[in-house]
Design an enzyme around this catalytic site. Structure first.
Site, PDB file in Angstrom:
ATOM      1  CE  LYS A  39      -0.508  -0.970   4.811  1.00 35.47           C
ATOM      2  NZ  LYS A  39      -0.941  -1.370   6.008  1.00 35.47           N
ATOM      3  NE  ARG A 133      -6.767  -0.270  10.881  1.00 32.45           N
ATOM      4  CZ  ARG A 133      -5.392  -0.529  10.144  1.00 32.45           C
ATOM      5  NH1 ARG A 133      -4.285   0.092  10.657  1.00 32.45           N
ATOM      6  NH2 ARG A 133      -5.520  -1.547   9.732  1.00 32.45           N
ATOM      7  CE1 TYR A 250      11.144  31.957   8.088  1.00 28.02           C
ATOM      8  CE2 TYR A 250      11.481  29.594   7.458  1.00 28.02           C
ATOM      9  CZ  TYR A 250      10.621  30.966   7.092  1.00 28.02           C
ATOM     10  OH  TYR A 250      10.921  30.846   5.582  1.00 28.02           O
ATOM     11  CG  MET A 298       8.575  24.394   1.661  1.00 28.33           C
ATOM     12  SD  MET A 298       6.966  25.835   0.854  1.00 28.33           S
ATOM     13  CE  MET A 298       5.824  26.546   2.135  1.00 28.33           C
TER      14      MET A 298
HETATM   15  C1  LIG Z   1      -0.264  -2.069   6.714  1.00 30.66           C
HETATM   16  C2  LIG Z   1      -0.677  -3.832   7.092  1.00 30.66           C
HETATM   17  C3  LIG Z   1       0.288  -4.936   6.976  1.00 30.66           C
HETATM   18  C4  LIG Z   1       1.278  -4.905   6.601  1.00 30.66           C
HETATM   19  O1  LIG Z   1       1.678  -3.734   8.029  1.00 30.66           O
HETATM   20  P1  LIG Z   1       3.584  -3.780   8.956  1.00 30.66           P
HETATM   21  O2  LIG Z   1       3.316  -3.436  10.320  1.00 30.66           O
HETATM   22  O3  LIG Z   1       3.841  -3.249   7.521  1.00 30.66           O
HETATM   23  O4  LIG Z   1       4.223  -5.286   8.075  1.00 30.66           O
HETATM   24  C5  LIG Z   1      -0.571  -6.173   7.332  1.00 30.66           C
HETATM   25  N1  LIG Z   1      -1.853  -5.941   7.255  1.00 30.66           N
HETATM   26  C6  LIG Z   1      -2.571  -5.403   7.243  1.00 30.66           C
HETATM   27  C7  LIG Z   1      -4.270  -5.538   7.716  1.00 30.66           C
HETATM   28  C8  LIG Z   1      -2.181  -3.524   7.002  1.00 30.66           C
HETATM   29  O5  LIG Z   1      -3.233  -2.495   6.964  1.00 30.66           O
END
Ligand SMILES: *Cc1c(COP(=O)(O)O)cnc(C)c1O
Length: 378
Positions: A39, A133, A250, A298
């Protein structure tokens, strides 16, 4: 054709290290199979080359967050099993079908939606074992109508696997075992990266590492197992010496205690180098670690290069990787290793390096294969 102007930011992705990490995690997860969480474009490293390499290493199950990510991945890997973690909503079913992507069904409503659409295409089912979640709540599982569903994976997700010994991990594993036992799913999957080493007794059929593939050491048991994958560099654009008492950046948060040699680098918070690094981060220039001084702005950051006065504009400074471990940089910044990687922005010129072609674990290595280096700039 005109060349695009050169970038002063460089992100190097070591595909051999990615392959090595996949093989290491697959070994640890065995006899369970090993998927990959890709992802957010492989946590910020870019989707195409890493996904192709993971496929070449034998990975067949890929987890993305969204449908657009699934579409991007489908164009690269026509035969991969693509799982979309964020589920399916009304109006999206046709897109899932067109992509041959399988939704991770997260609610009884999503289960019903997929069933009404036919249900013969594979889908996965997320069980909420304590993350609260996404996922079907434990009390809802018994009432699910799963008839006619082609259920591939029953899965759940650990909340605390990166905290060794956290009691919630064990509780989630027990809940998942109980909740998933009677489900008509072909496979069961629970462990993320940290879960692979924190809960080896709860690997079920498929592990789903993400961050560890990309070099994130998120559990003590992964130290020494993983290779760094990403290296981020920025060019020096100005050097100068300031007298004692002068301040930098800054809000004048840092003052020179003595005459100080400074280098200004072409990176800032717009590039994901957030203000947490202000007067806390370190960069490597000409092999020497130098402290970041003053606030990150920035597009610019300033480092004290008094230890390497020969540094010149045009030199490259390393901000991450190659002497700056991801875990250490994360500590300085107050960010997690996940955030640090995924924040890497689009100003970087990305280079993908592979010295050796991908070798399947089941195949013999080819020592006679010619060494080559593939560099692709996106
Ligand atoms: C992102 C995610 C993973 C991978 O998790 P890591 O901690 O990056 O290994 C696996 N399962 C789900 C449902 C996730 O959202």
């Amino acid at each position: 054709m005109t060349m695009p102007p050169a970038s002063r930011l460089r992100l190097s992705v070591d595909l051999d290290a990615l392959g090595s990490n996949y093989r290491a995690l697959a070994r640890l997860a065995g006899p369970a199979a090993c998927a990959a969480a890709v992802k957010a474009e492989c946590y910020g490293l870019g989707l195409e080359q890493p996904a192709r390499r993971l496929w070449a290493e034998g990975c067949r199950d890929f987890f993305v967050a969204t449908l657009p990510e699934a579409a991007q991945l489908r164009a690269l890997l026509p035969e991969a099993r693509i799982h979309v973690l964020n589920g399916v909503l009304e109006g999206e079913v046709a897109a899932f079908r067109a992509l041959s992507a399988q939704p991770v069904l997260n609610t009884p409503e999503q289960v019903a939606l997929w069933r009404q659409a036919g249900g013969e295409r594979p889908a996965d089912l997320m069980l909420d074992t304590g993350m609260n979640r996404l996922g079907v709540r434990p009390e809802e599982v018994a009432g699910l109508d799963l008839s006619g569903l082609n259920l591939d994976i029953a899965l759940s997700h650990f909340a605390c696997a990166d905290e060794p010994g956290h009691p919630l991990t064990r509780r989630q594993a027990d809940r998942f075992a109980a909740l998933s036992a009677g489900l008509p799913a072909r496979r069961r999957s629970l462990a993320n990266s940290a879960g692979i080493v924190e809960a080896p007794a709860a690997l079920f059929d498929l592990a789903r590492p993400g961050i560890a593939l990309y070099g994130g050491v998120v559990h003590p048991a992964l130290e020494g197992v993983l290779r760094p994958v990403a290296k981020a560099e920025a060019q020096v654009i100005q050097v100068k010496t300031v007298p004692a008492g002068e301040t930098v950046g800054y809000n004048a948060t840092w003052a020179a205690a003595a005459p100080t040699r400074l280098a200004t680098l072409a990176i800032g918070y717009a590039d994901g180098y957030l203000r947490g690094f202000s007067s806390r981060g370190q960069v490597v220039v000409r092999g020497v670690r130098c402290p970041v001084v003053g606030r990150v702005s920035m597009d610019l950051v300033t480092a004290d290069i008094s230890a390497v006065p020969a540094v010149q504009p045009g030199d490259w400074a390393t901000l991450l990787g190659d002497g700056i471990p991801l875990a250490e940089a994360a500590l300085w910044s107050g960010l997690s290793q996940y955030e640090l990687l995924t924040l890497l922005g689009h100003r970087y010129e990305r280079h993908y390096c592979a010295e050796r072609p991908a070798v399947r674990e089941t195949e013999a290595p080819h020592p006679e294969a010619p060494e080559h280096e593939a560099r692709v700039t996106l």
